[in-house]
Design an enzyme around this catalytic site. Structure first.
Site, PDB file in Angstrom:
ATOM      1  N   ASP A 108       8.225   5.599   0.192  1.00 24.89           N
ATOM      2  CA  ASP A 108       6.917   5.179   0.714  1.00 24.89           C
ATOM      3  C   ASP A 108       7.071   4.221   1.899  1.00 24.89           C
ATOM      4  OD1 ASP A 108       5.367   6.639  -1.094  1.00 24.89           O
ATOM      5  OD2 ASP A 108       5.170   4.978  -2.511  1.00 24.89           O
ATOM      6  N   HIS A 155       4.726  10.704   2.371  1.00 29.60           N
ATOM      7  CA  HIS A 155       5.936  11.436   1.949  1.00 29.60           C
ATOM      8  C   HIS A 155       6.361  12.442   3.017  1.00 29.60           C
ATOM      9  CE1 HIS A 155       4.250  10.622  -2.349  1.00 29.60           C
ATOM     10  NE2 HIS A 155       4.711   9.525  -1.775  1.00 29.60           N
ATOM     11  N   HIS A 187       1.334   0.013  -0.081  1.00 25.66           N
ATOM     12  CA  HIS A 187       1.098   0.580   1.258  1.00 25.66           C
ATOM     13  C   HIS A 187       0.454  -0.464   2.161  1.00 25.66           C
ATOM     14  CE1 HIS A 187       2.393   4.568   0.246  1.00 25.66           C
ATOM     15  NE2 HIS A 187       1.595   4.601  -0.800  1.00 25.66           N
ATOM     16  N   HIS A 220      11.490   5.788  -5.071  1.00 29.52           N
ATOM     17  CA  HIS A 220      10.243   6.295  -4.500  1.00 29.52           C
ATOM     18  C   HIS A 220       9.553   5.232  -3.643  1.00 29.52           C
ATOM     19  CE1 HIS A 220       6.898   8.982  -3.919  1.00 29.52           C
ATOM     20  NE2 HIS A 220       6.140   7.903  -4.004  1.00 29.52           N
TER      21      HIS A 220
HETATM   22 ZN   LIG Z   1       4.513   7.673  -2.667  1.00 25.82          ZN
END
Ligand SMILES: [Zn+2]
Length: 283
Positions: A245, A77, A268, A241
């Site tokens: 990311d 972030h 991720h 969001h």
């Molecule tokens: Zn995040």
């Protein structure tokens, strides 16, 4: 074309999502060409951890850089805020292993950056971005990230959850050419979107020693009957969001390639796999 650093330092203090450890972060202007990098100021010899793909050591639920004790967790972030606001060079001093989660979004980071403003720096080397010429993809099950040839850098993301409060959401955000427009758009459309979690997974994650710093103040929690801590900042805050990311993870490439990044139910781990694949193409 120029590069930029912060015009003055900024500081934040808070608890890390996974470790539950409180850390202080001080982001300082850095020399032209030095990039974005962390410095663990609590460890002997002040080890440096560059915010680059080669430094990624873990991608479970958050992105971690560094090795062994010399690591920094949950960098995404903060890095998204820096790149989204146009900060090319920054020295990020931190006195512990994890970046504070703050309110679960990049809002406070972007507000601090906007407050101090940027300083232009002469270009060192080339800032010519890679142009993706052929489709590139990574996938795992039905989740994927693609990079497709496109006239501008764009991020489109889809998520699909059984919980009806989230359901199926898609969102798209693009870099709008000039720095000021892009950073204004990032600060308004993407940065405020908070981390979200599913109620039925929380207990299991906490038993695994994760999300020790998670509270109803720093993550949106969704249960079978809806959100536990409304109101949402956007009707589709969760998928925004995910773009935050993705932007943070791809910032580990330095400059964004020119491509349309299209992701679906990704993580991720897949974001970083895509960045690695692009890096392999460049070399
Ligand atoms: Zn995040």
């Amino acid at each position: 074309m120029q590069q930029h650093t912060l015009a003055a330092q900024i500081t934040q203090t808070g608890v890390g999502l996974h470790s539950g450890v409180s850390t202080h972060v001080r982001i300082l202007p850095a020399e032209a060409g030095s990039g974005r990098y962390f410095v663990r100021v609590d460890l002997p010899d002040l080890p440096v951890v560059p915010a680059q793909i080669a430094a990624v050591s873990q991608t479970v639920l958050s992105t971690q850089l560094g090795k062994g004790e010399v690591c920094v967790r949950t960098v995404e972030h903060l890095l998204a805020a820096l790149v989204g606001m146009g900060v090319d060079n920054a020295r990020i001093e931190i006195d512990g292993p994890e970046v504070p989660l703050l309110d679960g979004s990049a809002k406070e980071w972007t507000a601090s950056i906007a407050q101090v403003g940027l300083l232009s720096q002469p270009l060192t080397g080339s800032k010519v971005p890679l142009v993706v010429q052929q489709p590139i993809w990574v996938y795992q099950g039905d989740a994927f990230v693609c990079a497709l040839p496109a006239p501008e850098t764009r991020f489109s993301y889809g998520i699909d959850f059984e919980l009806s409060a989230i359901g199926n959401q898609w969102h798209s955000w693009s870099l709008i050419g000039n720095l000021e427009n892009t950073s204004n758009s990032f600060a308004a459309e993407i940065a405020p979107a908070r981390t979200f979690g599913l109620l039925h997974q929380i207990e299991h994650l906490q038993q695994s020693g994760l999300i020790r710093g998670g509270t109803l103040d720093n993550a949106l929690i969704c249960g079978p009957d809806g959100w536990l801590n409304p109101p949402l900042r956007f009707a589709n805050e969760p998928v925004r969001h995910k773009i935050l990311d993705l932007v943070g993870d791809l910032s580990l490439l330095g400059n964004f390639p020119i491509a349309h990044f299209l992701a679906y139910k990704a993580s991720h781990n897949l974001h970083i796999q895509m960045a690695q694949k692009i890096l392999d193409l460049e070399s």
